[in-house]
Design a protein around this motif. Sequence first.
Motif, mmCIF file in Angstrom:
data_model
loop_
_atom_site.group_PDB
_atom_site.id
_atom_site.type_symbol
_atom_site.label_atom_id
_atom_site.label_comp_id
_atom_site.label_asym_id
_atom_site.label_seq_id
_atom_site.Cartn_x
_atom_site.Cartn_y
_atom_site.Cartn_z
ATOM 1 N N GLY A 118 -11.809 -10.061 5.209
ATOM 2 C CA GLY A 118 -11.210 -10.533 3.962
ATOM 3 C C GLY A 118 -11.770 -9.752 2.782
ATOM 4 O O GLY A 118 -11.034 -9.400 1.860
ATOM 5 N N SER A 119 -13.069 -9.466 2.830
ATOM 6 C CA SER A 119 -13.730 -8.794 1.712
ATOM 7 C C SER A 119 -13.172 -7.397 1.472
ATOM 8 O O SER A 119 -12.930 -7.015 0.327
ATOM 9 C CB SER A 119 -15.242 -8.696 1.962
ATOM 10 N N ARG A 120 -12.970 -6.621 2.521
ATOM 11 C CA ARG A 120 -12.465 -5.253 2.311
ATOM 12 C C ARG A 120 -10.980 -5.282 1.943
ATOM 13 O O ARG A 120 -10.498 -4.468 1.181
ATOM 14 C CB ARG A 120 -12.744 -4.322 3.489
ATOM 15 N N THR A 121 -10.269 -6.268 2.496
ATOM 16 C CA THR A 121 -8.846 -6.384 2.182
ATOM 17 C C THR A 121 -8.654 -6.745 0.712
ATOM 18 O O THR A 121 -7.856 -6.143 0.005
ATOM 19 C CB THR A 121 -8.197 -7.458 3.082
ATOM 20 N N LEU A 122 -9.452 -7.719 0.270
ATOM 21 C CA LEU A 122 -9.331 -8.114 -1.127
ATOM 22 C C LEU A 122 -9.743 -7.000 -2.083
ATOM 23 O O LEU A 122 -9.162 -6.842 -3.155
ATOM 24 C CB LEU A 122 -10.173 -9.370 -1.404
ATOM 25 N N LEU A 123 -10.726 -6.212 -1.664
ATOM 26 C CA LEU A 123 -11.165 -5.092 -2.512
ATOM 27 C C LEU A 123 -9.999 -4.158 -2.851
ATOM 28 O O LEU A 123 -9.912 -3.636 -3.960
ATOM 29 C CB LEU A 123 -12.296 -4.328 -1.808
ATOM 30 N N ARG A 124 -9.097 -3.939 -1.896
ATOM 31 C CA ARG A 124 -7.934 -3.076 -2.159
ATOM 32 C C ARG A 124 -7.038 -3.678 -3.239
ATOM 33 O O ARG A 124 -6.538 -2.986 -4.120
ATOM 34 C CB ARG A 124 -7.127 -2.855 -0.883
ATOM 35 N N LEU A 125 -6.826 -4.986 -3.158
ATOM 36 C CA LEU A 125 -5.996 -5.631 -4.176
ATOM 37 C C LEU A 125 -6.721 -5.651 -5.520
ATOM 38 O O LEU A 125 -6.120 -5.483 -6.577
ATOM 39 C CB LEU A 125 -5.641 -7.060 -3.740
ATOM 40 N N HIS A 126 -8.029 -5.827 -5.438
ATOM 41 C CA HIS A 126 -8.844 -5.838 -6.653
ATOM 42 C C HIS A 126 -8.731 -4.499 -7.400
ATOM 43 O O HIS A 126 -8.562 -4.460 -8.618
ATOM 44 C CB HIS A 126 -10.294 -6.129 -6.256
ATOM 45 N N ARG A 127 -8.781 -3.430 -6.674
ATOM 46 C CA ARG A 127 -8.618 -2.110 -7.308
ATOM 47 C C ARG A 127 -7.228 -1.970 -7.918
ATOM 48 O O ARG A 127 -7.048 -1.367 -8.973
ATOM 49 C CB ARG A 127 -8.832 -1.005 -6.270
ATOM 50 N N ALA A 128 -6.239 -2.541 -7.231
ATOM 51 C CA ALA A 128 -4.873 -2.480 -7.751
ATOM 52 C C ALA A 128 -4.727 -3.350 -9.004
ATOM 53 O O ALA A 128 -3.925 -3.061 -9.891
ATOM 54 C CB ALA A 128 -3.875 -2.911 -6.676
ATOM 55 N N LEU A 129 -5.529 -4.397 -9.082
ATOM 56 C CA LEU A 129 -5.479 -5.263 -10.266
ATOM 57 C C LEU A 129 -5.924 -4.498 -11.511
ATOM 58 O O LEU A 129 -5.439 -4.732 -12.609
ATOM 59 C CB LEU A 129 -6.345 -6.514 -10.066
ATOM 60 N N ARG A 130 -6.858 -3.587 -11.328
ATOM 61 C CA ARG A 130 -7.299 -2.749 -12.452
ATOM 62 C C ARG A 130 -6.142 -1.860 -12.921
ATOM 63 O O ARG A 130 -5.935 -1.691 -14.112
ATOM 64 C CB ARG A 130 -8.502 -1.900 -12.022
#
Length: 215
Positions: free
Chosen positions: A105-117
């Motif tokens: 979950g952590s690495r998956t969310l990191l991808r979305l987090h970068r996209a949020l920027r």
Amino acid sequence: SVAADDQKFCLQEVLDTFKLCLTENKEVYLEHYVAGWRGLVKFLSSLGSVFGFISKDAVNKIKILVGYMEGENGSQYVTIQSMVKYELENELVDLTKRGSHPESGSRTLLRLHRALRWLELFLERLRTSSEDSKTSVMCSESYNESLAQHHPWVIRKTAGMAFCVLPGRAAFFEVMNVGTPEQVVAMLGEALPLISEVYQITEELYTQNNMLDLP
Ligand code: 1Q0
């Protein structure tokens, strides 16, 4: 028809889900975070099939996270903070190279987090743009300042081609279905601080745990 109304995309609703993201003590609810992305993906789909390769990846990541939220350890996946803590404590994250937990979950969310920027930068440009500003330029500038740094050449190239067929500013504002351009700008002004706060809180969590480069 009523069905068509249900389908109609309204950006306000999407950005409102980001309002629901923060708990009292400033943690981020995974459920609302994911719902926000689901709405954004819907918006992206309405722009046409050229963006299919982007929405497909986002949908896949949303599915992974929902799988955890609805899985047997779902109670650990209420907030991003509880997810990260749980996955780290139970060694469910590949920290330096891909191993037995390629879809944590952590690495998956990191991808979305970068996209949020990317989203934050793009929406800020839209908000302050003038009538003759080009969405493709705003989009690629935001992308180059954020997500692109995490993407290999092929993806950067493909993304760049997709940006070129983005609708112009006026059409874009219309699909957002918020109202006049002035109303869109006002709504963006309201939504951006919230998106920004969610981003900052997540960024801090990943920084503290040394997880900004998860494979
Ligand atoms: C409006 C134009 C939208 C442009 C979206 C910019 C993002 C471009 C990203 C292109 C790459 C996607 C292909 C897959 C990449 C993956 O390799 C990558 C890494 O994952 P992994 O598992 O291989 O390590 N994935 C990602 O980087 C995640 C990308 C998620 C992008 C989600 C975009 C969702 C779209 C939102 C549209 C919002 C439009 C909002 C406009 C609001 C209206 C004002």
